[in-house]
Design an enzyme around this catalytic site. Structure first.
Site, PDB file in Angstrom:
ATOM      1  N   LYS A  22      44.837  26.442  43.077  1.00  0.00           N
ATOM      2  CA  LYS A  22      43.659  27.144  43.603  1.00  0.00           C
ATOM      3  C   LYS A  22      43.537  28.538  42.978  1.00  0.00           C
ATOM      4  CE  LYS A  22      44.079  29.563  47.520  1.00  0.00           C
ATOM      5  NZ  LYS A  22      43.585  30.957  47.520  1.00  0.00           N
ATOM      6  N   ASN A  23      44.661  29.246  42.898  1.00  0.00           N
ATOM      7  CA  ASN A  23      44.597  30.632  42.425  1.00  0.00           C
ATOM      8  C   ASN A  23      44.368  30.751  40.920  1.00  0.00           C
ATOM      9  OD1 ASN A  23      44.825  31.511  44.991  1.00  0.00           O
ATOM     10  ND2 ASN A  23      46.904  32.331  44.816  1.00  0.00           N
ATOM     11  N   ARG A  92      37.930  36.333  49.975  1.00  0.00           N
ATOM     12  CA  ARG A  92      38.109  37.607  49.273  1.00  0.00           C
ATOM     13  C   ARG A  92      38.050  37.448  47.761  1.00  0.00           C
ATOM     14  NH1 ARG A  92      40.291  41.644  51.783  1.00  0.00           N
ATOM     15  NH2 ARG A  92      41.027  42.361  49.765  1.00  0.00           N
ATOM     16  N   CYS A 116      41.892  41.678  56.604  1.00  0.00           N
ATOM     17  CA  CYS A 116      42.420  40.348  56.350  1.00  0.00           C
ATOM     18  C   CYS A 116      43.669  40.181  57.203  1.00  0.00           C
ATOM     19  CB  CYS A 116      42.729  40.292  54.859  1.00  0.00           C
ATOM     20  SG  CYS A 116      43.739  38.950  54.349  1.00  0.00           S
ATOM     21  N   ARG A 121      43.983  44.853  52.259  1.00  0.00           N
ATOM     22  CA  ARG A 121      43.990  44.386  50.871  1.00  0.00           C
ATOM     23  C   ARG A 121      42.902  45.105  50.090  1.00  0.00           C
ATOM     24  NH1 ARG A 121      44.465  37.937  51.015  1.00  0.00           N
ATOM     25  NH2 ARG A 121      44.901  38.150  48.798  1.00  0.00           N
ATOM     26  N   ASP A 306      53.360  34.044  48.833  1.00  0.00           N
ATOM     27  CA  ASP A 306      52.635  32.864  49.321  1.00  0.00           C
ATOM     28  C   ASP A 306      53.580  31.736  49.758  1.00  0.00           C
ATOM     29  OD1 ASP A 306      50.226  34.099  49.012  1.00  0.00           O
ATOM     30  OD2 ASP A 306      49.610  33.001  47.217  1.00  0.00           O
ATOM     31  N   VAL A 328      55.183  42.542  49.498  1.00  0.00           N
ATOM     32  CA  VAL A 328      53.874  42.519  48.825  1.00  0.00           C
ATOM     33  C   VAL A 328      52.739  42.881  49.797  1.00  0.00           C
ATOM     34  CG1 VAL A 328      52.271  41.136  47.449  1.00  0.00           C
ATOM     35  CG2 VAL A 328      54.735  40.851  47.130  1.00  0.00           C
ATOM     36  N   ARG A 398      41.263  25.867  53.116  1.00  0.00           N
ATOM     37  CA  ARG A 398      40.860  26.782  52.041  1.00  0.00           C
ATOM     38  C   ARG A 398      41.703  26.558  50.797  1.00  0.00           C
ATOM     39  NH1 ARG A 398      42.068  32.219  53.474  1.00  0.00           N
ATOM     40  NH2 ARG A 398      41.935  32.223  51.228  1.00  0.00           N
TER      41      ARG A 398
HETATM   42  C1  UD1 Z   1      46.589  37.140  44.925  1.00  0.00           C
HETATM   43  C2  UD1 Z   1      46.555  35.718  45.413  1.00  0.00           C
HETATM   44  C3  UD1 Z   1      47.242  35.606  46.765  1.00  0.00           C
HETATM   45  C4  UD1 Z   1      48.649  36.191  46.688  1.00  0.00           C
HETATM   46  C5  UD1 Z   1      48.643  37.585  46.078  1.00  0.00           C
HETATM   47  C6  UD1 Z   1      50.027  38.121  45.816  1.00  0.00           C
HETATM   48  C7  UD1 Z   1      44.514  34.859  44.426  1.00  0.00           C
HETATM   49  C8  UD1 Z   1      43.126  34.396  44.629  1.00  0.00           C
HETATM   50  N1  UD1 Z   1      45.158  35.298  45.522  1.00  0.00           N
HETATM   51  O1  UD1 Z   1      45.871  37.942  45.851  1.00  0.00           O
HETATM   52  O2  UD1 Z   1      47.311  34.245  47.132  1.00  0.00           O
HETATM   53  O3  UD1 Z   1      49.210  36.266  47.984  1.00  0.00           O
HETATM   54  O4  UD1 Z   1      47.941  37.583  44.820  1.00  0.00           O
HETATM   55  O5  UD1 Z   1      50.744  37.260  45.010  1.00  0.00           O
HETATM   56  O6  UD1 Z   1      45.044  34.802  43.344  1.00  0.00           O
HETATM   57  N2  UD1 Z   1      46.610  46.209  45.897  1.00  0.00           N
HETATM   58  C9  UD1 Z   1      46.162  47.516  45.913  1.00  0.00           C
HETATM   59  N3  UD1 Z   1      44.976  47.801  45.337  1.00  0.00           N
HETATM   60  C10 UD1 Z   1      44.227  46.876  44.703  1.00  0.00           C
HETATM   61  C11 UD1 Z   1      44.680  45.550  44.667  1.00  0.00           C
HETATM   62  C12 UD1 Z   1      45.886  45.246  45.273  1.00  0.00           C
HETATM   63  O7  UD1 Z   1      46.824  48.392  46.480  1.00  0.00           O
HETATM   64  O8  UD1 Z   1      43.167  47.214  44.183  1.00  0.00           O
HETATM   65  C13 UD1 Z   1      47.899  45.840  46.528  1.00  0.00           C
HETATM   66  C14 UD1 Z   1      47.719  44.891  47.704  1.00  0.00           C
HETATM   67  O9  UD1 Z   1      47.443  45.564  48.893  1.00  0.00           O
HETATM   68  C15 UD1 Z   1      49.074  44.205  47.733  1.00  0.00           C
HETATM   69  C16 UD1 Z   1      49.474  44.161  46.261  1.00  0.00           C
HETATM   70  O10 UD1 Z   1      48.650  45.102  45.606  1.00  0.00           O
HETATM   71  O11 UD1 Z   1      50.000  44.992  48.426  1.00  0.00           O
HETATM   72  C17 UD1 Z   1      49.304  42.827  45.590  1.00  0.00           C
HETATM   73  O12 UD1 Z   1      48.027  42.308  45.879  1.00  0.00           O
HETATM   74  P1  UD1 Z   1      47.203  41.461  44.820  1.00  0.00           P
HETATM   75  O13 UD1 Z   1      48.121  40.972  43.752  1.00  0.00           O
HETATM   76  O14 UD1 Z   1      46.020  42.225  44.411  1.00  0.00           O
HETATM   77  O15 UD1 Z   1      46.726  40.220  45.683  1.00  0.00           O
HETATM   78  P2  UD1 Z   1      45.404  39.405  45.443  1.00  0.00           P
HETATM   79  O16 UD1 Z   1      45.075  39.441  43.993  1.00  0.00           O
HETATM   80  O17 UD1 Z   1      44.374  39.802  46.430  1.00  0.00           O
END
Ligand code: UD1
Length: 419
Positions: A22-23, A92, A116, A121, A306, A328, A398
């Site tokens: 999915k991701n 998201r 969330c 996030r 995850d 994370v 989902r």
């Molecule tokens: C993706 C995955 C999700 C997984 C996560 C971590 C998809 C669609 N979803 O989510 O399943 O749990 O990676 O492996 O691929 N952060 C910031 N600022 C930002 C973006 C992120 O501070 O602009 C922080 C987040 O709060 C979190 C960390 O970075 O603590 C990692 O998040 P991120 O890798 O961005 O997760 P997603 O991409 O949303």
């Protein structure tokens, strides 16, 4: 609304085939709008998030034909550059259209994803990166508005490695003028899959899978075919299903190299693991009881967040005490209260869980709060004595394709009913 009803007990046995990730499918589908020509994506899992992404691409003006696990998308023109709140609030990952819209069409208006269940996030790093590429970015009325005539390549340093953030920036940089270097990039296999697809389309990307990704912008991208990589989290969930039921499960059509952090922990817990080219066999039939192990979630190649809820379910019935540390997402422990309802002994200490394994959990009605928490509760239900009802299954739908059917194929007593 549906619920999943499980009667715990049977040891799972047999083979299960993993669906597409999915991701990976989500960013790949979002990236189709970066260029014209037809893109045919195969091994696309039929899960609700993917359907939502298809709807979003349709709203933007792309032609989307999604049949079975194949999606054919054409985005020669776009009618709208706006991702509405109604869709973004349900998924998201809709924010993944931000980079492509901006890079190809010069503007994007994407609803700012809200709170969330697994913690705050933010998308600040997506926005800061796009600003580095020369975009004017603002937040107005709950929407991210970004504009740029043509993005310009630049060095970008991400404070933390963000998966969808790296994807957004890699997609945007593909059409920028000049070279972009993304430092402290996320290294997840899904990033490599997206880079492979973009490269087939004519993008010039190197370093995907390491923490420095270099993108030399090109004028345009063409259509291409691509097969999505197998879902490492689904594969991991089935392996834990085998482990928690003291079963013997062959997980096929997976990439064992993406599963290493989990396989190491399962081995340490006492499961026998045999790895072959595209499959992993887990045998826990000869282990009296798995041992508790400590787990710390980290960005790839660390233990995936995850898989945290599933591992917590397993540790709840393992021998001894284990400590699970979530680094994370700050509050990804919504499954803990529900597991306690099933008899689990879990103490929360900040971002750590101290789990004292019990011989046996007992079935109970429980509530799913997010996608992976739902999977953790189902796994607990497979091992619990009696009946477990997992409510709010829409979270599960989902991201897992036909999970109850697949688990039933392994001998689980599990069915979907109307709530
Ligand atoms: C993706 C995955 C999700 C997984 C996560 C971590 C998809 C669609 N979803 O989510 O399943 O749990 O990676 O492996 O691929 N952060 C910031 N600022 C930002 C973006 C992120 O501070 O602009 C922080 C987040 O709060 C979190 C960390 O970075 O603590 C990692 O998040 P991120 O890798 O961005 O997760 P997603 O991409 O949303």
């Amino acid at each position: 609304m549906d619920k999943i009803v499980i009667t715990g007990g049977p040891s799972l046995r047999g083979e299960v085939q993993v669906s597409g990730a999915k991701n990976s499918a989500l960013p790949i589908l979002a990236s189709t709008i970066l260029g014209g020509g037809e893109c045919v994506i195969t091994n696309v899992p039929r899960v609700v998030d993917v359907v939502t992404m298809g709807k979003l691409l349709g709203i933007l003006g792309a032609t989307v034909h999604h049949e079975g696990n194949r999606a054919a998308i054409k985005a020669d023109v776009i009618h709208s550059t706006q991702a509405p709140y109604e869709l973004v609030k349900t998924m998201r990952a809709s924010v993944l259209v931000l980079g492509p819209l901006l890079a190809r069409w010069g503007e994007a208006t994407v609803s700012l994803p809200g709170g969330c269940a697994i913690g705050s996030r933010p998308v600040n790093l997506h926005l800061a990166g796009l600003a580095k590429l020369g975009a004017e970015v603002s937040i107005e009325h709950g929407y991210i508005r970004a504009k740029a005539k043509r993005l310009k390549g630049a060095p970008i340093y991400c404070d933390v490695p963000t998966v969808t953030g790296t994807e957004n920036l890699m997609m945007a940089a593909s059409l920028a003028q000049g070279t972009t270097v993304i430092e402290n990039a996320a290294k997840e296999p899904e990033i490599v899959d997206l880079a492979d697809f973009l490269t087939k389309r004519g993008a010039r990307i190197s370093g995907a899978g390491t923490d420095i990704i270099t993108v030399e912008g090109v004028r345009e991208l063409r259509g291409s075919d691509h097969e999505v990589i197998p879902d490492r989290i689904e594969a991991g969930t089935h392996l834990v299903a085998g482990a928690i039921t003291k079963g013997s499960v062959l997980v096929s059509r997976c990439r064992p190299e993406h599963l290493e952090p989990l396989l190491n922990k399962l081995r340490e817990a006492g499961a026998r693991i045999r790895v072959e080219k595209e499959q992993v066999h887990l045998d826990a039939t000869k282990t009296a009881r798995l041992k508790g192990v400590d787990v710390r979630t980290l960005p790839f190649p660390g233990f995936p967040t995850d898989m945290q809820a599933q591992m917590v379910a397993l540790m709840s019935v393992a021998e001894g005490t284990s400590v699970v540390t979530e680094t994370v997402f700050e509050s990804r422990f919504m499954h803990v209260e529900e597991l306690r309802r099933m008899g689990a002994d879990i103490r929360v200490e900040g971002n750590r869980l101290v789990i004292t394994g019990r011989e046996q959990l007992t079935g109970a009605p429980v509530m799913a709060s997010d996608l992976r928490a739902s999977a953790g509760l189902i796994l607990a239900g497979l091992a619990a004595e009696g009946m477990t009802e997992v409510l709010r299954v829409y979270h599960l739908d989902r991201g897992y394709e036909r999970i109850e059917e697949k688990l039933r194929g392994l001998g689980a007593v599990i069915e979907r009913r109307k709530e």
